[in-house]
Design an enzyme around this catalytic site. Structure first.
Site: not given
Length: 494
Positions: A237, A242, A245, A383
């Site tokens: 998805i 990094e 998912v 972030d």
């Protein structure tokens, strides 16, 4: 008259004779005898009788019958062969299918065996190499091994030793002559391409790629499904620098105290640092993982990165901040609750179109969450932007907290100021008149009262505070904040 046409008398026959089956068979037999007279003669050989053979043995009778059957079978093959070939110049032979093969002892010895590649006329002869003495010929016709033509043909033949995937062509058949300089360049290129291909193959086998996982990660996912913790994994998805998912449906937990949500999100952290090379600065100065940090082992860094996100999400969940719920952590695979419904993830804040009221409501939610994250969770997102905030069920959810650090981190306040800039710019562009600028938002979240007229002086005071805290840590050996604040930061509400 001798040149006249002979008188042919037509024999009349009845309709019953024409329609009879016996007459049709006779006509067909006459046509076959006219077309294949010699073949029929072969098939009509004399049958072996028992006048001069002892027929008292059943074995002998069986052999005689088998021989006659083989003769009839070979005759049938000859008829089929004659029928198919006809007058064609290219003929088809059924010789391999015959039962009795004729023996021809007068075969020509001058015929070329086309299966023998040693005498293949279409195969180019390899260039003759010079003997060990280094030259051939005598007198003026002497040719040494350093001759340009000899070296060129030798280099062309040596190209066959390159890797199979390196297409060298038919240089020998064209009498191609490669100079030493060209051959050395081609050889170096072939070796470099072979090493590069090996590196790419090894990287693909031992690391995760975009929308894919390596065999070790795939084994972890299989174990989760086989244990019943996950019912099924539907697909990818989201992908990022990094992690990757995946969406999955939850199953049953082995323990009764742990509840697995109906829909889960599986976050697989990438096992290479190629796309996120500055990942170590978020973790090597964090006192929770400082002793375990090892830059020489990337897989250990990835495991600590996943463990860090699990701990940060647990802190946020205990503080009541809307975020994914941690289900389980297996090495670099983190299973969380899915923010969305029916395999459709919640949209990011940058992708959703909100009304002015909802935008204002979202701003105060983000401001409140930043203050809770700093005060109650003792964390800085590091972030935070519209890319890491989801809009679901009328409120904002925070995700991607693997890089979050504590305010006592050597760069914690710098990360906080960067988050404040991203949030302030987004909501100011969204039309929220009440949105504070980055400096005011920083003071509101952290509780400091930095009064600087411009951004350069403001960042200089932030660096001074970080330096003061770092000196205190080196002197006392403890991670205690020496920040001077004027009390708890105020909690903003609409």
């Amino acid at each position: 008259c001798p040149w006249g046409a002979p008188n042919t008398t037509s024999i009349s026959c009845s309709l019953a004779d024409v329609m009879s089956e016996q007459l049709a068979k006779e006509l067909q037999l006459e046509e076959e005898n006219a077309a294949f007279p010699e073949v029929v003669a072969v098939a009509e050989g004399p049958f072996i009788t028992g006048e001069n053979v002892d027929t008292s043995s059943d074995l002998m009778l069986a052999q005689m019958l088998q021989m006659e059957f083989d003769r009839e079978y070979d005759a049938q093959l000859r008829r089929e062969e004659k029928k198919i070939n006809g007058d064609s110049k290219v003929s088809i032979s059924f010789e391999n299918y015959r039962k009795v093969h004729p023996y021809d002892s007068d075969s020509s010895e001058d015929e070329v065996d086309w299966q023998d590649t040693r005498h293949d006329p279409y195969r180019a002869d390899k260039p003759t190499t010079t003997p060990r003495k280094g030259f051939i010929g005598k007198g003026k016709d002497i040719t040494t091994k350093h001759d340009e033509v000899v070296c060129g043909r030798k280099n062309t033949a040596r190209m066959e030793n390159f890797a199979p995937e390196f297409q060298v062509g038919d240089g020998i058949g064209m009498d191609l002559k490669l100079s030493n300089q060209v051959f050395n360049a081609l050889k170096q290129h072939a070796y470099s391409e072979e090493r590069r291909s090996a590196r790419l193959h090894e990287k693909k086998e031992h690391s995760t790629a975009e929308k894919a996982v390596d065999p070790k990660t795939r084994l972890l996912l299989y174990k989760m499904v086989n244990s019943g913790m996950l019912e099924t994994i539907t697909g990818c998805i989201s992908t990022g620098k990094e992690s990757v998912v995946f969406h999955a449906y939850g199953g049953k937990s082995a323990t009764e105290d742990k509840v697995i949500p109906p829909e889960c999100a599986i976050k697989v952290f990438k096992t290479t640092l190629n796309e996120f090379k500055n990942r170590d600065k978020y973790i090597k100065d964090d006192y929770r993982f400082k002793d375990r940090f090892s830059k020489l082992n990337p897989r250990k860094i990835i495991r600590m990165w996943a463990e860090k996100e699990m701990h940060n999400l647990t802190r946020m969940q205990n503080a009541g901040i809307p975020c994914p719920q941690v289900v389980i952590l297996k090495k670099h695979v983190l299973v969380m609750s899915f923010i969305g419904q029916d395999q459709v993830p919640a949209p990011k804040l940058k992708d959703v179109t909100l009304s002015s009221e909802d935008m204002k409501k979202a701003y105060y939610q983000v401001l409140n969450m930043m203050q809770q994250l700093y005060k109650e969770c003792n964390l800085v997102h590091a972030d935070l932007s519209e890319y890491n905030m989801l809009w679901h069920d009328g409120k904002v959810w925070l995700i991607d907290v693997s890089q979050s650090v504590e305010p006592t981190h050597p760069h914690g306040l710098e990360f906080l100021f960067r988050d404040c800039r991203n949030v302030s710019q987004f909501f100011q562009k969204g039309g929220v008149a009440e949105a504070l600028n980055e400096r005011e938002l920083f003071n509101a979240v952290s509780g400091f009262n930095i009064t600087a007229d411009n951004e350069v002086d403001f960042q200089a005071e932030i660096e001074a505070l970080e330096k003061m805290n770092e000196d205190h840590v080196q002197n006392h050996g403890k991670k205690l904040s020496m920040f001077s604040s004027d009390g708890d930061p105020p909690i903003y509400d609409e």
